[in-house]
Design a protein around this motif. Sequence first.
Motif, PDB file in Angstrom:
ATOM      1  N   ARG A  89       0.868  -1.181   0.000  1.00  0.00           N
ATOM      2  CA  ARG A  89       0.000   0.000   0.000  1.00  0.00           C
ATOM      3  C   ARG A  89       0.908   1.235   0.000  1.00  0.00           C
ATOM      4  O   ARG A  89       1.652   1.487   0.941  1.00  0.00           O
ATOM      5  N   TYR A  90       0.839   2.004  -1.078  1.00  0.00           N
ATOM      6  CA  TYR A  90       1.721   3.146  -1.261  1.00  0.00           C
ATOM      7  C   TYR A  90       1.041   4.439  -0.834  1.00  0.00           C
ATOM      8  O   TYR A  90      -0.162   4.627  -1.042  1.00  0.00           O
ATOM      9  N   THR A  91       1.843   5.348  -0.275  1.00  0.00           N
ATOM     10  CA  THR A  91       1.353   6.706  -0.032  1.00  0.00           C
ATOM     11  C   THR A  91       1.439   7.498  -1.333  1.00  0.00           C
ATOM     12  O   THR A  91       2.002   7.030  -2.329  1.00  0.00           O
ATOM     13  N   LYS A  92       0.923   8.696  -1.301  1.00  0.00           N
ATOM     14  CA  LYS A  92       0.954   9.533  -2.498  1.00  0.00           C
ATOM     15  C   LYS A  92       2.388   9.820  -2.922  1.00  0.00           C
ATOM     16  O   LYS A  92       2.734   9.724  -4.109  1.00  0.00           O
ATOM     17  N   ASP A  93       3.232  10.168  -1.979  1.00  0.00           N
ATOM     18  CA  ASP A  93       4.623  10.482  -2.307  1.00  0.00           C
ATOM     19  C   ASP A  93       5.370   9.245  -2.792  1.00  0.00           C
ATOM     20  O   ASP A  93       6.184   9.321  -3.729  1.00  0.00           O
ATOM     21  N   GLU A  94       5.108   8.105  -2.164  1.00  0.00           N
ATOM     22  CA  GLU A  94       5.760   6.871  -2.589  1.00  0.00           C
ATOM     23  C   GLU A  94       5.351   6.492  -4.007  1.00  0.00           C
ATOM     24  O   GLU A  94       6.186   6.053  -4.807  1.00  0.00           O
ATOM     25  N   MET A  95       4.101   6.694  -4.339  1.00  0.00           N
ATOM     26  CA  MET A  95       3.640   6.367  -5.678  1.00  0.00           C
ATOM     27  C   MET A  95       4.239   7.332  -6.705  1.00  0.00           C
ATOM     28  O   MET A  95       4.584   6.923  -7.824  1.00  0.00           O
ATOM     29  N   ARG A  96       4.368   8.600  -6.333  1.00  0.00           N
ATOM     30  CA  ARG A  96       4.970   9.564  -7.253  1.00  0.00           C
ATOM     31  C   ARG A  96       6.412   9.169  -7.567  1.00  0.00           C
ATOM     32  O   ARG A  96       6.845   9.221  -8.724  1.00  0.00           O
ATOM     33  N   GLU A  97       7.147   8.737  -6.561  1.00  0.00           N
ATOM     34  CA  GLU A  97       8.529   8.322  -6.773  1.00  0.00           C
ATOM     35  C   GLU A  97       8.585   7.043  -7.606  1.00  0.00           C
ATOM     36  O   GLU A  97       9.457   6.895  -8.486  1.00  0.00           O
ATOM     37  N   LEU A  98       7.672   6.118  -7.349  1.00  0.00           N
ATOM     38  CA  LEU A  98       7.653   4.866  -8.104  1.00  0.00           C
ATOM     39  C   LEU A  98       7.380   5.139  -9.579  1.00  0.00           C
ATOM     40  O   LEU A  98       8.032   4.558 -10.469  1.00  0.00           O
ATOM     41  N   LYS A  99       6.438   6.016  -9.874  1.00  0.00           N
ATOM     42  CA  LYS A  99       6.126   6.339 -11.275  1.00  0.00           C
ATOM     43  C   LYS A  99       7.314   7.018 -11.943  1.00  0.00           C
ATOM     44  O   LYS A  99       7.592   6.787 -13.127  1.00  0.00           O
ATOM     45  N   ARG A 100       8.034   7.855 -11.208  1.00  0.00           N
ATOM     46  CA  ARG A 100       9.220   8.503 -11.788  1.00  0.00           C
ATOM     47  C   ARG A 100      10.257   7.467 -12.201  1.00  0.00           C
ATOM     48  O   ARG A 100      10.832   7.554 -13.300  1.00  0.00           O
ATOM     49  N   ARG A 101      10.453   6.477 -11.366  1.00  0.00           N
ATOM     50  CA  ARG A 101      11.417   5.431 -11.687  1.00  0.00           C
ATOM     51  C   ARG A 101      10.966   4.606 -12.901  1.00  0.00           C
ATOM     52  O   ARG A 101      11.780   4.218 -13.740  1.00  0.00           O
ATOM     53  N   MET A 102       9.655   4.360 -12.994  1.00  0.00           N
ATOM     54  CA  MET A 102       9.148   3.584 -14.116  1.00  0.00           C
ATOM     55  C   MET A 102       9.272   4.365 -15.429  1.00  0.00           C
ATOM     56  O   MET A 102       9.529   3.793 -16.488  1.00  0.00           O
ATOM     57  N   ILE A 103       9.111   5.659 -15.357  1.00  0.00           N
ATOM     58  CA  ILE A 103       9.288   6.493 -16.553  1.00  0.00           C
ATOM     59  C   ILE A 103      10.732   6.431 -17.028  1.00  0.00           C
ATOM     60  O   ILE A 103      11.024   6.230 -18.217  1.00  0.00           O
ATOM     61  N   VAL A 104      11.647   6.566 -16.068  1.00  0.00           N
ATOM     62  CA  VAL A 104      13.078   6.526 -16.410  1.00  0.00           C
ATOM     63  C   VAL A 104      13.464   5.145 -16.931  1.00  0.00           C
ATOM     64  O   VAL A 104      14.186   5.008 -17.931  1.00  0.00           O
ATOM     65  N   GLY A 105      12.956   4.096 -16.281  1.00  0.00           N
ATOM     66  CA  GLY A 105      13.339   2.742 -16.650  1.00  0.00           C
ATOM     67  C   GLY A 105      12.800   2.303 -18.005  1.00  0.00           C
ATOM     68  O   GLY A 105      13.319   1.351 -18.596  1.00  0.00           O
ATOM     69  N   ASN A 106      11.787   2.973 -18.518  1.00  0.00           N
ATOM     70  CA  ASN A 106      11.181   2.561 -19.788  1.00  0.00           C
ATOM     71  C   ASN A 106      11.436   3.549 -20.926  1.00  0.00           C
ATOM     72  O   ASN A 106      10.811   3.446 -21.982  1.00  0.00           O
ATOM     73  N   GLU A 107      12.339   4.499 -20.683  1.00  0.00           N
ATOM     74  CA  GLU A 107      12.607   5.502 -21.711  1.00  0.00           C
ATOM     75  C   GLU A 107      13.104   4.887 -23.016  1.00  0.00           C
ATOM     76  O   GLU A 107      12.719   5.289 -24.106  1.00  0.00           O
ATOM     77  N   GLU A 108      13.971   3.885 -22.907  1.00  0.00           N
ATOM     78  CA  GLU A 108      14.567   3.314 -24.109  1.00  0.00           C
ATOM     79  C   GLU A 108      13.715   2.218 -24.751  1.00  0.00           C
ATOM     80  O   GLU A 108      13.942   1.847 -25.900  1.00  0.00           O
ATOM     81  N   SER A 109      12.741   1.705 -24.017  1.00  0.00           N
ATOM     82  CA  SER A 109      11.956   0.581 -24.540  1.00  0.00           C
ATOM     83  C   SER A 109      10.563   0.965 -25.022  1.00  0.00           C
ATOM     84  O   SER A 109       9.765   0.105 -25.352  1.00  0.00           O
ATOM     85  N   GLY A 110      10.261   2.252 -25.048  1.00  0.00           N
ATOM     86  CA  GLY A 110       8.956   2.671 -25.562  1.00  0.00           C
ATOM     87  C   GLY A 110       8.190   3.605 -24.658  1.00  0.00           C
ATOM     88  O   GLY A 110       7.129   4.106 -25.037  1.00  0.00           O
ATOM     89  N   GLY A 111       8.697   3.844 -23.455  1.00  0.00           N
ATOM     90  CA  GLY A 111       8.077   4.825 -22.581  1.00  0.00           C
ATOM     91  C   GLY A 111       7.005   4.260 -21.659  1.00  0.00           C
ATOM     92  O   GLY A 111       6.561   3.121 -21.781  1.00  0.00           O
ATOM     93  N   PHE A 112       6.625   5.103 -20.721  1.00  0.00           N
ATOM     94  CA  PHE A 112       5.604   4.804 -19.715  1.00  0.00           C
ATOM     95  C   PHE A 112       4.490   5.827 -19.921  1.00  0.00           C
ATOM     96  O   PHE A 112       4.601   6.978 -19.520  1.00  0.00           O
ATOM     97  N   LYS A 113       3.421   5.397 -20.617  1.00  0.00           N
ATOM     98  CA  LYS A 113       2.416   6.344 -21.104  1.00  0.00           C
ATOM     99  C   LYS A 113       1.105   6.214 -20.336  1.00  0.00           C
ATOM    100  O   LYS A 113       0.648   5.117 -20.061  1.00  0.00           O
ATOM    101  N   ALA A 114       0.509   7.386 -20.044  1.00  0.00           N
ATOM    102  CA  ALA A 114      -0.826   7.411 -19.435  1.00  0.00           C
ATOM    103  C   ALA A 114      -1.866   7.106 -20.509  1.00  0.00           C
ATOM    104  O   ALA A 114      -1.858   7.713 -21.584  1.00  0.00           O
ATOM    105  N   ILE A 115      -2.771   6.167 -20.229  1.00  0.00           N
ATOM    106  CA  ILE A 115      -3.789   5.762 -21.195  1.00  0.00           C
ATOM    107  C   ILE A 115      -5.142   6.390 -20.887  1.00  0.00           C
ATOM    108  O   ILE A 115      -5.752   7.049 -21.724  1.00  0.00           O
ATOM    109  N   THR A 116      -5.630   6.200 -19.667  1.00  0.00           N
ATOM    110  CA  THR A 116      -6.946   6.741 -19.318  1.00  0.00           C
ATOM    111  C   THR A 116      -7.131   6.734 -17.815  1.00  0.00           C
ATOM    112  O   THR A 116      -6.423   6.034 -17.087  1.00  0.00           O
ATOM    113  N   THR A 117      -8.074   7.541 -17.354  1.00  0.00           N
ATOM    114  CA  THR A 117      -8.558   7.482 -15.976  1.00  0.00           C
ATOM    115  C   THR A 117      -9.841   6.672 -15.969  1.00  0.00           C
ATOM    116  O   THR A 117     -10.673   6.811 -16.868  1.00  0.00           O
ATOM    117  N   CYS A 118     -10.013   5.832 -14.980  1.00  0.00           N
ATOM    118  CA  CYS A 118     -11.231   5.005 -14.938  1.00  0.00           C
ATOM    119  C   CYS A 118     -11.673   4.819 -13.496  1.00  0.00           C
ATOM    120  O   CYS A 118     -10.988   5.227 -12.551  1.00  0.00           O
TER     121      CYS A 118
END
Length: 785
Positions: free
Chosen positions: A64-93
């Motif tokens: 269970r992540y806090t807001k700040d923890e989730m923000r940091e996790l998403k930042r890492r996922m963006i960086v980690g996927n830069e070369e393989s196609g990116g980490f893209k937002a699709i939709t809110t649901c």
Amino acid sequence: MGSEPRFEPRPELIDLPVLQKFKLYATPSNFYLIGRDENKSFRRILKIDRRDQNELNLFEDPTRYTKDEMRELKRRMIVGNEESGGFKAITTCYGIIGFVRFLEPYYMLVITKRKKVGEICGHTVYGIAESQMIAIPHPSIQTKVAKSEAEQRYKKLLSVVDLSKNFYFSYTYHLMYCLQKNIGNTERGNAHDNTMFVWNSFLTREIRKILQNSIWTVALVYGFFQQTKCSVSGEDFVFTIIARRSRHYAGTRYLRRGVNDIGRVANDVETEQIVSKVVPAGQKIPITSVVQIRGSIPLFWSQEASVFNPQPEIILNKKDANYVATQHHFENLRQRYGNRIIILNLLKTETGEKKHRETSLRAEFAKTIRFINKGMDKENRLKAIHFDLSKHYKKGADGAFNHLCIFARKALELTDLFYCKAPSGVGAEGVIYDSFFNNPIPSQDEEASSPDKESLNADIFMLQNGVLRTNCIDCLDRTNFAQYAYGLVALGHQLRTLGISGPPVVDLNNPLAIELMDAYQRMGNTLALQYGGSEAHSKMFCDLRGNWNMVMRQRDIFTAVRRYYSNAYQDSDKQNAINVFLGHFRPRLGRPALWELDSDQHNIGRSGSNLDIENMRPLIRRSFSDNILMDCDLNLEELVRENSQPSYEGLNGGVSGTNLEFPLYETEPASLSFLSVMRNEDLLRETGSGQMFEGSSSNSDSHTPNDIPGFAHSYATKFTPAEEIFERCSSKSVSSDNLFTDVDESVTSLTNTNSSFDFPIMGGSDLLPGFSNAFARWVFSARAW
């Protein structure tokens, strides 16, 4: 002294740590669904593998992540996927509707827009405004099958089920259950998505099986929901109408008729009417509910849709000599609602029908009920009212409606209603899965030791035991008119039970009666569109309001044409779409497509059974069963019994037929025990005595007023939202029939009656002109003399 400050009528809304809002992100190899609770206090992640086109692979992060923890996790996922196609937002649901697969890829259905439609005890109820279907595998691994004509046709077919119309859900309330079931529910942390009123049960089956929870999905109830806040003579209350369509043996008018092999009927709808008093925040909410049902006549019968014949012949099949399927149906009703099953059959008699279309079905249904009742004791026999509504309506809408109100009153005295005082949020703990959270819910033993236990429980005073089951040939137009009569009589009882005083509600001059009529008309139109392809015919309601005119007549003609066109040309696609949505048909490569099968193959008379094309056996074309009026010789005393002992098994009081975990693809049961389930001991059984809860009784004084139309009173009334008030209608003379028998064969009309049905005091002579005093006493006192 100044006036007392008005309290906020809306109860405090429930805030539970359940996921209610989601954001979907994508990389070439995975989808990431990040969900949070309403208060944004924690986040969770669900990973969906996009590298497999044949399997659904889901992985739930237990953290269970806090807001700040989730923000940091998403930042890492963006960086980690830069070369393989990116980490893209699709939709809110706002929740997953489910996963579906046709010929190759899996698709995820999600809610992209929701709309609030009401509240029940502080629980918010939503409708779907928009949804989206998203292919799971990455396009780079999809084959030509994913883009094939057949795949696209299946996708288009599924879209025929319009999720933006009449699908409802709640994150914190079991909307698939009636209020009595929810208040008395002792089950905690269990899945309820396999019940008969959850339409996306099949679509969520795999994700629930993989994750062993349902916190990422919503349970969709299909039907109708309307809530109105009222102020009447200074009293504030809310009435809610909910119609729940069964997913078993579901479909369209001529393709789903009657009963299937295991007792499921077509057009099976549970209607619940809830009335709650508005009280200051922090107080327990006085709330009542009444449940009635409609459903096709539980016999094997059918009609062939025809381009040339708008009223096709009724084909009655005699294959069930011992009426086993019909007995399954009524046994299931007893499990769900209790022993007192009352049938209001509105089919035509020989005198009311020229071609005897409905008459043969009526006679067979009468024979069936007599057969079933022979093997039962008096207490458990079916109670049948046979009333040719069409014939009586021709003599006057007011008179026919008065009959229905009399029947409603007697039925309500038998079944009673549910009444309790409940805290805001009652039952909320039942929707949380203990294994999902790091801090599980306290156990029941821990709860029992809590000093606040009493404040969290509902005080239950009355229970509904039994149900009124109404049908006509389609369970649409006449049935809806009759259900309104029952709802109107019930509303008067509900308001008195809540202590809301005022003139009689059962008065067509009363704005509250008119408001309720509008709600039932809307419900009738909605259910008719879903099953029959057009809105309901409005003539009976218009005549009752006194506004039947040429414009309304033309509208009804257009309704008939539209229904005929839909049945003849559109219902096949609608039925196919429903079969795919509910999982009754699963496409496979190398097998015939759904549209290549004839009606014998894909409109099977079994609810929920997957179609086995290789081992197909000859089956009945279309489906069979729906209407018949009875000729039973039931005594009045068999219906009107003095029995003050409450039953705790009615209306889903325990685990019931609606909560049974049936196999997804149901098979023919070897015996009736297939439909039987072990019930939990209801929490209310601890009272153990033969007395009703304190302050309540099945035959209490609050239930004895003469709820018969004709009084001329008015309320100081306010509705929110405000609705147009219909014209006042003039009362006409009324007639009355013998009840709980075949009333059409023994009608004695009242003569020289005025517009008021104001009965004289008991004990005098000539209590009802034209009737015996014994019958009149029975009408007044609910007792056979």
